[in-house]
Enzyme design. Sequence first.
Site, PDB file in Angstrom:
ATOM      1  CE  LYS A 162       0.883  10.404  47.152  1.00 19.09           C
ATOM      2  NZ  LYS A 162       1.143   9.820  45.811  1.00 19.09           N
ATOM      3  CE  LYS A 164       4.372  12.625  47.903  1.00 19.80           C
ATOM      4  NZ  LYS A 164       4.843  11.519  47.030  1.00 19.80           N
ATOM      5  CG  ASN A 191       7.826   9.605  47.200  1.00 22.26           C
ATOM      6  OD1 ASN A 191       7.091  10.424  47.765  1.00 22.26           O
ATOM      7  ND2 ASN A 191       7.636   9.239  45.951  1.00 22.26           N
ATOM      8  CD  GLU A 214       2.028   6.435  45.970  1.00 20.50           C
ATOM      9  OE1 GLU A 214       1.021   6.962  46.504  1.00 20.50           O
ATOM     10  OE2 GLU A 214       2.588   6.921  44.972  1.00 20.50           O
ATOM     11  CG  ASP A 239       4.952   6.066  42.389  1.00 25.19           C
ATOM     12  OD1 ASP A 239       5.302   5.965  41.217  1.00 25.19           O
ATOM     13  OD2 ASP A 239       4.857   7.187  42.950  1.00 25.19           O
ATOM     14  N   GLY A 291       0.561  11.303  39.930  1.00 28.07           N
ATOM     15  CA  GLY A 291       0.820  12.622  39.365  1.00 28.07           C
ATOM     16  C   GLY A 291       2.244  13.060  39.625  1.00 28.07           C
TER      17      GLY A 291
HETATM   18  C1  NPQ Z   1       4.526  10.455  44.001  1.00 26.08           C
HETATM   19  N1  NPQ Z   1       3.711  12.701  43.241  1.00 26.08           N
HETATM   20  O1  NPQ Z   1       3.439   9.931  43.953  1.00 26.08           O
HETATM   21  C2  NPQ Z   1       4.828  11.813  43.362  1.00 26.08           C
HETATM   22  C3  NPQ Z   1       6.019  12.430  43.913  1.00 26.08           C
HETATM   23  C4  NPQ Z   1       6.579  13.577  43.121  1.00 26.08           C
HETATM   24  C5  NPQ Z   1       1.817  14.128  43.628  1.00 26.08           C
HETATM   25  O2  NPQ Z   1       2.861  12.902  45.299  1.00 26.08           O
HETATM   26  C6  NPQ Z   1       8.777  17.843  41.747  1.00 26.08           C
HETATM   27  C7  NPQ Z   1       8.770  17.817  43.122  1.00 26.08           C
HETATM   28  C8  NPQ Z   1       8.233  16.818  41.063  1.00 26.08           C
HETATM   29  C9  NPQ Z   1       8.225  16.759  43.789  1.00 26.08           C
HETATM   30  C10 NPQ Z   1       7.109  14.687  41.067  1.00 26.08           C
HETATM   31  C11 NPQ Z   1       2.856  13.181  44.145  1.00 26.08           C
HETATM   32  C12 NPQ Z   1       7.671  15.740  41.729  1.00 26.08           C
HETATM   33  C13 NPQ Z   1       7.673  15.721  43.107  1.00 26.08           C
HETATM   34  C14 NPQ Z   1       6.589  13.629  41.777  1.00 26.08           C
HETATM   35  C15 NPQ Z   1       7.110  14.640  43.767  1.00 26.08           C
HETATM   36  O3  NPQ Z   1       5.419   9.839  44.519  1.00 26.08           O
HETATM   37 MG    MG Z   2       4.326   8.016  44.898  1.00 27.05          MG
END
Ligand code: NPQ
Ligand code: MG
Length: 371
Positions: A162, A164, A191, A214, A239, A291
């Site tokens: 994945k 970002k 995000n 996502e 999400d 996560g």
């Molecule tokens: C998501 N997780 O799916 C989140 C974003 C996320 C693994 O991409 C500290 C810093 C805590 C950045 C928790 C993943 C966080 C963070 C979640 C990012 O959107």
């Molecule tokens: Mg996400």
Amino acid sequence: MRIRSVRMYRLRLPLVRPFRTSFGTSTAREALVLRIETDDAIGWAECAADPEPLYSEEFLDSASIVITDHLLPRLLAAGDTLTAADVARTLAPVSGHPMAKHVLETAVLDAELRAAGVSFAHRLGAVRPHVRAGVSVGIAESIPVLLDEVGAAVEQGYPRIKLKIEPGWDVEPVRAVREAFGDIDLQVDANAAYDGRDIEHLARLDAFDLVLIEQPFAENDLLTHAAATRRWATPVCLDESIRDVTTARTALHLGACSIINIKPARVGGYLHAVAVHDLAVAQGVPVWCGGMLETGIGRAGNVALAALAGFTLPGDVSASQRYYAEDITEPFVLRDGGLDVPSGPGLGVEVDPSVVAHWSVETRELIGSRR
Ligand code: NPQ
Ligand code: MG
């Protein structure tokens, strides 16, 4: 169960590499870790909130206040017959704060299951002993740096990558990864960094046969997600928008997504996560486990959840060493592109008190063993 003591640690665990998303860059994970002691067992849980309210409105200090001043007193007032199944109802009068509620329910559930000798996986309804693991690759400083990181993950055997994305870092990095690595399972996560004016721009991602995109738009903007779902070939996954079973039902009814990312912390705990899973299964909607850079405590629960039948896509449940040089439990190790589901009582991992002590910046006794 009778709660004898509750201790809250604030940890600061360095990340092995910085993690950049559209909402910021993290070089360390800060987490609240809760240890509750009952007459029969000790239960552990971690709060997924970050120091700043960027992913969602919760943050570590808000979680800490809500837990100590509003949630824990309600749990204690419920008396000694309280079970994990009662926690959500007991805390429901407090509006919002799912991550704070999640940590309390999970600690009670862990203690209850450890006392009963039952694993999280068994309690939640897991159907497999091993789950496929994906990686979440942060926004990189350049395309060559990104290709190095993706290459390392592919080399290690992760079956799904994945990326970002954010405005200015979307089509080109996706194209570069597709060209360099061919037919891998590839998906992206924005995000909530885009808005409705970007629908045509993001339609260009349709050329890359992604597994999903996502959360492209704001958490509360289900209608723009629905418009994009109609416009794009790439499946839309939500999400941040999915806060509970009710928002999941609404999103599916509106056609705002065709896939759901389930994060136990975001929906207020593992039992709510199972309810969202059950709804999705009933409607034929694939889900996967998200996560929040969890330590071994949260990772153990997430891996157990990801073993339920409806979790048909690999989750953001990477091996511990992707994030931490030293975890507070035994590490999760990548094997055959995934992780083994713990089968021991409760979360099935042991917390190392000396490692917790080492990374703690604060320890508070919320209630002592005086009752
Ligand atoms: C998501 N997780 O799916 C989140 C974003 C996320 C693994 O991409 C500290 C810093 C805590 C950045 C928790 C993943 C966080 C963070 C979640 C990012 O959107
Ligand atoms: Mg996400």
